[in-house]
Design an enzyme around this catalytic site. Structure first.
Site, PDB file in Angstrom:
ATOM      1  N   SER A  85      -2.846  -7.593   3.633  1.00 23.11           N
ATOM      2  CA  SER A  85      -3.048  -7.311   5.065  1.00 23.11           C
ATOM      3  C   SER A  85      -3.499  -8.581   5.794  1.00 23.11           C
ATOM      4  CB  SER A  85      -4.119  -6.234   5.259  1.00 23.11           C
ATOM      5  OG  SER A  85      -3.737  -5.042   4.637  1.00 23.11           O
ATOM      6  N   ARG A  90      -2.363  -6.452  -7.622  1.00 23.19           N
ATOM      7  CA  ARG A  90      -1.297  -7.448  -7.484  1.00 23.19           C
ATOM      8  C   ARG A  90      -1.464  -8.444  -8.635  1.00 23.19           C
ATOM      9  NH1 ARG A  90      -2.871  -8.691  -1.501  1.00 23.19           N
ATOM     10  NH2 ARG A  90      -4.780  -8.554  -2.683  1.00 23.19           N
ATOM     11  N   HIS A 142       0.840  -1.205   0.000  1.00 24.36           N
ATOM     12  CA  HIS A 142       0.000   0.000   0.000  1.00 24.36           C
ATOM     13  C   HIS A 142       0.880   1.262   0.000  1.00 24.36           C
ATOM     14  CE1 HIS A 142      -3.061  -2.627   2.354  1.00 24.36           C
ATOM     15  NE2 HIS A 142      -3.553  -2.462   1.138  1.00 24.36           N
ATOM     16  N   LYS A 200     -16.031  -6.789  12.529  1.00 24.73           N
ATOM     17  CA  LYS A 200     -15.856  -7.715  13.660  1.00 24.73           C
ATOM     18  C   LYS A 200     -14.444  -8.280  13.682  1.00 24.73           C
ATOM     19  CE  LYS A 200     -19.961  -9.491  12.691  1.00 24.73           C
ATOM     20  NZ  LYS A 200     -20.533 -10.529  12.011  1.00 24.73           N
TER      21      LYS A 200
END
Ligand code: PNS
Length: 165
Positions: A129, A91, A18, A42
């Site tokens: 991530s 990507r 990023h 969540k």
């Protein structure tokens, strides 16, 4: 003409990939707003505020990059800021379908809002991530995958602060 790009995402957390996209995009935009999607997640590691703080720290020496959060439709946020384009990183092939769907939906909602795609440096092609969080949670090394202060923040979240120098 001043050109503004919006680089939106979840950034939970921002990775070196990023970071590379945001910095690369400064070759084509005068200002870039890294826009963190705020929604109650969540399974996220960081709150939207924490993610934005970590991103702000990453780009603290780059005044052309600002950090913000947004809710609702991305195209509304883009219009609010009178931005010239949305910036997204690509990507390998796995990103294409998702990005294609989002871009075409955004285009349907706002035909004047374009999305430009950039590729990261090849050393970051595989970083996501989600996988960095998994490795951090399971005790593996994440050196070089996220900026150092983000590694520290992740280690605090997963109870590995004792491993920090
Ligand atoms: O980092 P991500 O999770 O791939 O980013 C996705 C993001 C934030 C760009 C996307 O979910 C988004 O734009 N959300 C805002 C809601 C919206 O505008 N939806 C319509 C387009 S599908």
């Amino acid at each position: 003409m001043v050109r503004t790009g919006i680089y939106p995402g979840s950034f939970d957390p921002l990775t070196m990939g990023h970071r590379d996209i945001a910095l690369r995009s400064l070759r084509y935009f005068d200002h870039v707003i890294v826009a963190v999607l705020s929604h109650p997640e969540k399974h996220s590691m960081f709150t939207a505020e924490e993610r934005a703080e970590l991103i702000a720290e990453t780009f603290k020496d780059e005044p052309r990059i600002a950090v913000d959060h947004f809710q609702g439709l991305l195209v509304d946020y883009v219009r609010l800021h009178k931005a010239d384009a949305v910036i997204r990183g690509l990507r390998a092939v796995q990103d294409f379908e998702y990005e294609f769907q989002m871009t075409m939906m955004n285009r349907r909602l706002a035909p004047d809002v374009d999305t430009v795609f950039m590729m990261t440096d090849e050393e970051y092609f595989y970083i996501a991530s989600r996988t960095v969080k998994e490795v951090a949670r399971l005790g593996g090394t994440i050196d070089g995958l996220v900026p150092e202060h983000i590694k520290a923040a992740m280690f605090h979240k997963v109870g590995r602060e004792g491993e920090l120098a």
